[in-house]
Design a protein around this motif. Structure first.
Motif, PDB file in Angstrom:
ATOM      1  N   LYS A 135       0.832  -1.199   0.000  1.00 49.47           N
ATOM      2  CA  LYS A 135       0.000   0.000   0.000  1.00 49.47           C
ATOM      3  C   LYS A 135       0.871   1.256   0.000  1.00 49.47           C
ATOM      4  O   LYS A 135       1.971   1.263   0.548  1.00 49.47           O
ATOM      5  CB  LYS A 135      -0.911   0.009   1.231  1.00 49.47           C
ATOM      6  CG  LYS A 135      -2.001  -1.056   1.193  1.00 49.47           C
ATOM      7  CD  LYS A 135      -2.905  -0.941   2.403  1.00 49.47           C
ATOM      8  CE  LYS A 135      -4.026  -1.974   2.349  1.00 49.47           C
ATOM      9  NZ  LYS A 135      -4.935  -1.856   3.531  1.00 49.47           N
ATOM     10  N   THR A 136       0.351   2.306  -0.609  1.00 47.14           N
ATOM     11  CA  THR A 136       1.048   3.592  -0.581  1.00 47.14           C
ATOM     12  C   THR A 136       0.591   4.405   0.624  1.00 47.14           C
ATOM     13  O   THR A 136      -0.498   4.182   1.160  1.00 47.14           O
ATOM     14  CB  THR A 136       0.754   4.407  -1.849  1.00 47.14           C
ATOM     15  OG1 THR A 136      -0.648   4.670  -1.908  1.00 47.14           O
ATOM     16  CG2 THR A 136       1.184   3.658  -3.089  1.00 47.14           C
ATOM     17  N   GLU A 137       1.439   5.322   1.052  1.00 47.75           N
ATOM     18  CA  GLU A 137       1.071   6.253   2.114  1.00 47.75           C
ATOM     19  C   GLU A 137       1.402   7.664   1.668  1.00 47.75           C
ATOM     20  O   GLU A 137       2.441   7.895   1.032  1.00 47.75           O
ATOM     21  CB  GLU A 137       1.810   5.923   3.415  1.00 47.75           C
ATOM     22  CG  GLU A 137       1.371   4.608   4.047  1.00 47.75           C
ATOM     23  CD  GLU A 137       1.981   4.395   5.422  1.00 47.75           C
ATOM     24  OE1 GLU A 137       2.364   5.407   6.058  1.00 47.75           O
ATOM     25  OE2 GLU A 137       2.085   3.229   5.856  1.00 47.75           O
ATOM     26  N   GLU A 138       0.535   8.598   1.986  1.00 50.64           N
ATOM     27  CA  GLU A 138       0.788   9.995   1.650  1.00 50.64           C
ATOM     28  C   GLU A 138       1.547  10.654   2.790  1.00 50.64           C
ATOM     29  O   GLU A 138       1.188  10.500   3.958  1.00 50.64           O
ATOM     30  CB  GLU A 138      -0.522  10.737   1.395  1.00 50.64           C
ATOM     31  CG  GLU A 138      -0.310  12.174   0.928  1.00 50.64           C
ATOM     32  CD  GLU A 138      -1.614  12.873   0.598  1.00 50.64           C
ATOM     33  OE1 GLU A 138      -1.583  14.115   0.440  1.00 50.64           O
ATOM     34  OE2 GLU A 138      -2.661  12.197   0.517  1.00 50.64           O
ATOM     35  N   ILE A 139       2.609  11.368   2.455  1.00 47.34           N
ATOM     36  CA  ILE A 139       3.379  12.074   3.463  1.00 47.34           C
ATOM     37  C   ILE A 139       3.008  13.561   3.422  1.00 47.34           C
ATOM     38  O   ILE A 139       2.574  14.070   2.381  1.00 47.34           O
ATOM     39  CB  ILE A 139       4.899  11.870   3.258  1.00 47.34           C
ATOM     40  CG1 ILE A 139       5.321  12.227   1.825  1.00 47.34           C
ATOM     41  CG2 ILE A 139       5.287  10.445   3.569  1.00 47.34           C
ATOM     42  CD1 ILE A 139       6.803  12.066   1.555  1.00 47.34           C
ATOM     43  N   PRO A 140       3.173  14.276   4.538  1.00 44.65           N
ATOM     44  CA  PRO A 140       2.659  15.652   4.641  1.00 44.65           C
ATOM     45  C   PRO A 140       3.551  16.720   4.015  1.00 44.65           C
ATOM     46  O   PRO A 140       3.358  17.904   4.251  1.00 44.65           O
ATOM     47  CB  PRO A 140       2.543  15.853   6.154  1.00 44.65           C
ATOM     48  CG  PRO A 140       3.607  14.987   6.716  1.00 44.65           C
ATOM     49  CD  PRO A 140       3.674  13.779   5.817  1.00 44.65           C
ATOM     50  N   PHE A 141       4.538  16.312   3.231  1.00 46.17           N
ATOM     51  CA  PHE A 141       5.409  17.281   2.563  1.00 46.17           C
ATOM     52  C   PHE A 141       5.867  16.659   1.243  1.00 46.17           C
ATOM     53  O   PHE A 141       5.733  15.450   1.031  1.00 46.17           O
ATOM     54  CB  PHE A 141       6.622  17.633   3.441  1.00 46.17           C
ATOM     55  CG  PHE A 141       7.382  16.435   3.929  1.00 46.17           C
ATOM     56  CD1 PHE A 141       8.408  15.880   3.168  1.00 46.17           C
ATOM     57  CD2 PHE A 141       7.064  15.840   5.153  1.00 46.17           C
ATOM     58  CE1 PHE A 141       9.103  14.771   3.618  1.00 46.17           C
ATOM     59  CE2 PHE A 141       7.753  14.724   5.600  1.00 46.17           C
ATOM     60  CZ  PHE A 141       8.772  14.182   4.831  1.00 46.17           C
ATOM     61  N   SER A 142       6.413  17.445   0.371  1.00 49.39           N
ATOM     62  CA  SER A 142       6.816  16.969  -0.949  1.00 49.39           C
ATOM     63  C   SER A 142       8.329  16.727  -0.992  1.00 49.39           C
ATOM     64  O   SER A 142       9.122  17.595  -0.610  1.00 49.39           O
ATOM     65  CB  SER A 142       6.421  17.981  -2.025  1.00 49.39           C
ATOM     66  OG  SER A 142       6.737  17.491  -3.309  1.00 49.39           O
ATOM     67  N   VAL A 143       8.716  15.549  -1.455  1.00 47.40           N
ATOM     68  CA  VAL A 143      10.131  15.198  -1.617  1.00 47.40           C
ATOM     69  C   VAL A 143      10.514  15.449  -3.072  1.00 47.40           C
ATOM     70  O   VAL A 143       9.985  14.813  -3.986  1.00 47.40           O
ATOM     71  CB  VAL A 143      10.377  13.721  -1.228  1.00 47.40           C
ATOM     72  CG1 VAL A 143      11.816  13.323  -1.524  1.00 47.40           C
ATOM     73  CG2 VAL A 143      10.057  13.511   0.239  1.00 47.40           C
ATOM     74  N   GLU A 144      11.408  16.386  -3.302  1.00 47.83           N
ATOM     75  CA  GLU A 144      11.756  16.819  -4.658  1.00 47.83           C
ATOM     76  C   GLU A 144      12.459  15.726  -5.461  1.00 47.83           C
ATOM     77  O   GLU A 144      12.160  15.498  -6.633  1.00 47.83           O
ATOM     78  CB  GLU A 144      12.663  18.065  -4.583  1.00 47.83           C
ATOM     79  CG  GLU A 144      13.280  18.498  -5.899  1.00 47.83           C
ATOM     80  CD  GLU A 144      12.264  18.997  -6.921  1.00 47.83           C
ATOM     81  OE1 GLU A 144      12.532  18.882  -8.136  1.00 47.83           O
ATOM     82  OE2 GLU A 144      11.184  19.483  -6.507  1.00 47.83           O
TER      83      GLU A 144
END
Length: 280
Positions: A135-144
């Protein structure tokens, strides 16, 4: 003279032009990670693209299609021992990592052919060594920058992580630390094997070192009921060099009998010739 000087300047100029190559940064720089998990060496090699203002998953990387999992050449992972992933044994060696990203899950594929630039021209299911869905998880910031890492390390396993944009995916795997450690402990605690004694004695014998010590080791190498005919042969030669012809003949006869059982004509011949020579 002027022509020669002009020619020399031309040669120097050409040499300088060849050597002066333009260097620019890679759009997707390569990365190499080396990690020991338990007792297993793991190496990860991949290229790291950046977001650069784009929408990644579901756009640049479409959902439901095989992705090279990075950029440029294959993303490759090498395991120094057999590991277990999603209940499947993955033999030690090097694999290309392909993925099929979806909105809520990823398929992670270990592919035995690592010589592709990106996806294979023709997908071969027989080259899929292991496959897992996580499963995927959404993280609260963007990794460039696209990142693959090995985290959650214990003696018996770790987690292979994929991170980019606001998506995190983790795949647990197990390493055979207990099996390797137990085997190592048993080997040390049980002492040298018959072959270890044979190798040591052979070195001492052929190097002209302490023959009494070599004989002591050979007695240990041949102590069991299943003594090897080549071990017995070496022991007879050491006995002969120590002047114990009677002992050498007795041991050579044992070697001869075992060589005959095994059908080894060379050792049969060598033992017969030695016995005849020592009986004179």
């Amino acid at each position: 003279m002027l022509k020669k000087f002009t020619l020399l300047l031309l040669i120097v100029g050409l040499s300088t032009a060849v050597e002066a190559q333009i260097k620019t940064p890679q759009p997707s720089p390569t990365s190499k990670l080396e990690q020991v998990v338990g007792l297993t060496d793991i190496t990860l090699e991949y290229s790291r693209p950046g977001i650069k203002g784009r929408v990644i998953f579901g756009n640049l990387v479409p959902f439901g299609k095989v992705w090279r999992t990075g950029a440029n050449a294959n993303t490759k992972i090498t395991f120094g021992d057999n590991i277990t992933v999603a209940g499947q044994e993955l033999k030690k060696g090097t694999y290309a990592i392909y993925t099929i990203p979806n909105k809520d899950s990823w398929d992670i594929i270990f592919y035995s052919d690592t010589n592709n630039w990106g996806n294979p021209k023709k997908w071969d299911e027989s080259k899929v060594a292991a496959k897992a869905t996580v499963k995927t998880e959404e993280i609260p910031f963007s990794v460039e920058t696209f990142t693959i890492d090995i985290n959650g390390i214990t003696n018996n396993g770790a987690r292979l992580e994929f991170i980019w944009e606001k998506t995190w995916v983790g795949l647990d795997f197990e390493v055979p630390t207990e099996k390797i450690t137990s085997r190592s402990i048993d080997a040390v605690m049980n002492g040298p094997s018959a072959n270890d004694y044979f190798q040591a004695a052979t070195y001492y014998h052929t190097s002209g070192k302490d023959l009494n010590k070599a004989l002591e080791w050979m007695k240990k190498a041949t102590a069991g009921e299943d003594a090897k005919f080549w071990h017995l042969r070496r022991m007879s030669l050491i006995q002969a060099d120590l002047g114990d012809k009677a002992g050498a003949i007795a041991t050579a006869k044992k070697s001869l009998a075992e060589a005959e059982k095994a059908g080894n004509a060379d050792y049969v011949k060598m033992n017969k010739e030695s016995i005849a020579a020592w009986q004179k």
